[in-house]
Write a protein that holds these residues in place. Structure first.
Motif, PDB file in Angstrom:
ATOM      1  N   TRP A   6       0.830  -1.213   0.000  1.00 51.28           N
ATOM      2  CA  TRP A   6       0.000   0.000   0.000  1.00 51.28           C
ATOM      3  C   TRP A   6       0.863   1.261   0.000  1.00 51.28           C
ATOM      4  CZ3 TRP A   6      -4.776   0.627  -1.397  1.00 51.28           C
ATOM      5  CH2 TRP A   6      -5.640  -0.457  -1.367  1.00 51.28           C
ATOM      6  N   ALA A   9       2.038   1.627  -3.516  1.00 57.97           N
ATOM      7  CA  ALA A   9       0.940   2.124  -4.353  1.00 57.97           C
ATOM      8  C   ALA A   9       0.732   3.619  -4.145  1.00 57.97           C
ATOM      9  CB  ALA A   9      -0.343   1.365  -4.042  1.00 57.97           C
ATOM     10  N   ALA A  10       0.845   4.067  -2.902  1.00 62.23           N
ATOM     11  CA  ALA A  10       0.685   5.495  -2.610  1.00 62.23           C
ATOM     12  C   ALA A  10       1.801   6.306  -3.261  1.00 62.23           C
ATOM     13  CB  ALA A  10       0.664   5.723  -1.106  1.00 62.23           C
ATOM     14  N   SER A  13       1.337   6.328  -7.091  1.00 65.41           N
ATOM     15  CA  SER A  13       0.190   7.167  -7.455  1.00 65.41           C
ATOM     16  C   SER A  13       0.538   8.645  -7.357  1.00 65.41           C
ATOM     17  CB  SER A  13      -0.998   6.861  -6.546  1.00 65.41           C
ATOM     18  OG  SER A  13      -1.429   5.544  -6.718  1.00 65.41           O
ATOM     19  N   THR A  39      -5.546   6.937  -1.887  1.00 71.30           N
ATOM     20  CA  THR A  39      -4.890   5.679  -1.528  1.00 71.30           C
ATOM     21  C   THR A  39      -5.120   5.340  -0.063  1.00 71.30           C
ATOM     22  OG1 THR A  39      -3.199   6.112  -3.195  1.00 71.30           O
ATOM     23  CG2 THR A  39      -2.707   4.426  -1.563  1.00 71.30           C
ATOM     24  N   TRP A  43      -7.024   2.056   1.278  1.00 72.19           N
ATOM     25  CA  TRP A  43      -6.398   1.146   2.237  1.00 72.19           C
ATOM     26  C   TRP A  43      -7.311   0.905   3.434  1.00 72.19           C
ATOM     27  CZ3 TRP A  43      -4.741   2.568   7.248  1.00 72.19           C
ATOM     28  CH2 TRP A  43      -4.088   1.558   7.943  1.00 72.19           C
ATOM     29  N   MET A  50      -9.290   3.002  -5.247  1.00 74.53           N
ATOM     30  CA  MET A  50      -8.080   3.363  -5.989  1.00 74.53           C
ATOM     31  C   MET A  50      -8.383   3.777  -7.429  1.00 74.53           C
ATOM     32  SD  MET A  50      -5.263   3.510  -4.394  1.00 74.53           S
ATOM     33  CE  MET A  50      -4.038   3.387  -5.667  1.00 74.53           C
ATOM     34  N   VAL A  53      -7.674   7.483  -8.567  1.00 75.55           N
ATOM     35  CA  VAL A  53      -6.386   8.027  -9.014  1.00 75.55           C
ATOM     36  C   VAL A  53      -6.314   8.135 -10.541  1.00 75.55           C
ATOM     37  CG1 VAL A  53      -3.880   7.718  -8.987  1.00 75.55           C
ATOM     38  CG2 VAL A  53      -5.202   7.311  -6.914  1.00 75.55           C
TER      39      VAL A  53
END
Length: 94
Positions: A6, A9-10, A13, A39, A43, A50, A53
């Protein structure tokens, strides 16, 4: 390990939104922050959030008018929050 995915991913992004900024307005400069918020909400609630984004990036790239972009960003983030609060998906991300 799940928390690390996560965080990655953040970061990706936010970086993608940073690279996608095409205009010099304050809302465009805040686009990476909006990606981080989306994000974090994904989560905490549902990974489907998501999708906000790429929708934010699409609006940044496709909408030339500042006011329309601001309205679009607000609608996308409101939709993400309402999906998260309304229980639009099952289970949290971790």
């Amino acid at each position: 390990m799940r928390a690390l995915s996560w965080l990655l991913a953040a970061a990706v992004s936010a970086y993608a939104c940073h690279l996608g900024v095409q205009h010099g307005t304050p809302i465009d400069a805040a686009l990476p922050l909006l990606a981080l918020i989306a994000t974090a909400v994904a989560w905490a609630t549902s990974p489907a959030v998501m999708l906000a984004v790429p929708m934010l990036l699409a609006g940044e790239l496709a909408l030339p008018d500042e006011r329309l972009r601001l309205l679009y960003f607000g609608v996308v983030m409101a939709g993400a929050f309402s999906w998260a609060v309304g229980g639009g998906g099952g289970g949290g991300g971790g």
